[in-house]
Design a protein around this motif. Structure first.
Motif, mmCIF file in Angstrom:
data_model
loop_
_atom_site.group_PDB
_atom_site.id
_atom_site.type_symbol
_atom_site.label_atom_id
_atom_site.label_comp_id
_atom_site.label_asym_id
_atom_site.label_seq_id
_atom_site.Cartn_x
_atom_site.Cartn_y
_atom_site.Cartn_z
ATOM 1 N N ASN A 177 0.824 -1.221 0.000
ATOM 2 C CA ASN A 177 0.000 0.000 0.000
ATOM 3 C C ASN A 177 0.852 1.262 0.000
ATOM 4 O O ASN A 177 0.620 2.197 0.762
ATOM 5 C CB ASN A 177 -0.946 0.001 1.208
ATOM 6 N N VAL A 178 1.860 1.270 -0.844
ATOM 7 C CA VAL A 178 2.740 2.431 -0.961
ATOM 8 C C VAL A 178 2.287 3.267 -2.142
ATOM 9 O O VAL A 178 2.049 2.752 -3.231
ATOM 10 C CB VAL A 178 4.211 2.001 -1.142
ATOM 11 N N GLY A 179 2.159 4.554 -1.933
ATOM 12 C CA GLY A 179 1.748 5.444 -3.004
ATOM 13 C C GLY A 179 2.379 6.806 -2.865
ATOM 14 O O GLY A 179 3.067 7.095 -1.883
ATOM 15 N N TYR A 180 2.137 7.632 -3.844
ATOM 16 C CA TYR A 180 2.685 8.987 -3.816
ATOM 17 C C TYR A 180 1.711 9.925 -4.497
ATOM 18 O O TYR A 180 1.126 9.591 -5.532
ATOM 19 C CB TYR A 180 4.037 9.040 -4.526
ATOM 20 N N THR A 181 1.506 11.067 -3.911
ATOM 21 C CA THR A 181 0.647 12.092 -4.503
ATOM 22 C C THR A 181 1.416 13.394 -4.580
ATOM 23 O O THR A 181 2.189 13.730 -3.687
ATOM 24 C CB THR A 181 -0.621 12.312 -3.654
ATOM 25 N N TYR A 182 1.205 14.126 -5.662
ATOM 26 C CA TYR A 182 1.860 15.409 -5.816
ATOM 27 C C TYR A 182 1.107 16.468 -5.017
ATOM 28 O O TYR A 182 -0.116 16.410 -4.877
ATOM 29 C CB TYR A 182 1.874 15.826 -7.288
#
Length: 283
Positions: A270-275
């Motif tokens: 459940n690793v993510g990235y948002t700008y």
């Protein structure tokens, strides 16, 4: 004295190099990326050089001037008491108090105005250094004229308010120096007045003139030291702020130590990235 000075300088420089490098390396890669405008080579180098120069100046020139000032102040008070001219001691004390208050005000103005200016200088220096270091990219893209114009525009944008402030700062220092001349002249005039009315011998007027003049000279020396401190303070505070950033890594008092031959697997779930959201971002 020269040997002691060399030993102190070598130890101080070596300690600063080791401590700065240790703190710089202790930050995680995420911290370096997240705070790259503050925690970068150009900012650290500038603050380090300012700190080293300031410490060397304070250790020798500043300490000597301050010691001379204290000695002259004590001598003038002893002279005033022995000659029965306590008013001279009061005038000297008043002058020092006004000098200290004026210095505190000027220092506050430097930090208030120059801290945001120093941030702009850091951005300018980093931009310039990156173009110098990556000259191949500039040449391959035929951007020499564009980059030169950009650097010139950035410099003019920063130097205008910077120069305006420091010229105003110099004017205020000049007013303070004029106040010192006025006070010392009043002390000499008061001594001449006492000699004229046979309250002071002519022989005592000579040391009064000498020590009053020495007091003024040492205050001017303190002023030069203070100017160097004020000029270097924004860069040093930025240097300190950068090295005081959190490491970005969570440490535990009693960690579990794995053996070198221990086989383990690392799995990210459940690793993510948002700008970051910005109103001016275009699709």
């Amino acid at each position: 004295r020269r040997r002691i000075r060399e030993d102190v300088l070598d130890y101080n420089y070596g300690y600063l190099v080791f401590k700065t490098t240790k703190l710089f390396f202790s930050k995680s890669l995420g911290t370096h990326i997240a705070h790259n405008r503050l925690l970068n080579e150009a900012n650290i180098k500038k603050g380090f050089e300012k700190l080293v120069g300031l410490q060397q100046m304070l250790l020798f020139e500043g300490l000597e001037v301050l010691t001379n000032l204290v000695v002259v102040f004590i001598i003038l008070w002893v002279f005033a008491i022995m000659a029965g001219l306590v008013l001279i001691g009061g005038i000297v004390t008043f002058m020092l108090l006004v000098y200290i208050i004026a210095s505190l005000f000027l220092n506050q103005q430097v930090l208030k105005v120059c801290t945001p200016l120093d941030k702009k200088w850091r951005h300018f220096n980093r931009y310039r250094n990156e173009r110098w270091e990556n000259i191949e990219r500039v040449k391959n893209a035929a951007k020499e004229e564009d980059e030169l114009l950009k650097i010139k525009e950035m410099y003019q944008t920063i130097i205008t308010p910077d120069k305006k402030f420091w010229l105003s700062f110099i004017d205020k220092i000049s007013y303070r120096d004029m106040f010192i001349v006025l006070v010392v002249s009043s002390i000499i005039g008061y001594g001449v007045f006492q000699v004229w009315h046979d309250q002071l011998t002519l022989g005592l007027l000579v040391p009064l003139f000498f020590w009053s003049r020495s007091l003024a000279q040492n205050l001017w020396g303190i002023g030069e030291v203070e100017y160097q401190i004020n000029y270097a303070s924004p860069s040093i505070f930025s240097f300190k702020k950068a090295l005081s950033l959190p490491t970005g890594l969570k440490t535990y008092k009693n960690p579990i130590l794995l053996k070198p031959d221990f086989n383990c697997q690392i799995e990210f779930k459940n690793v993510g990235y948002t700008y970051p959201r910005k109103s001016n971002v275009k699709n």
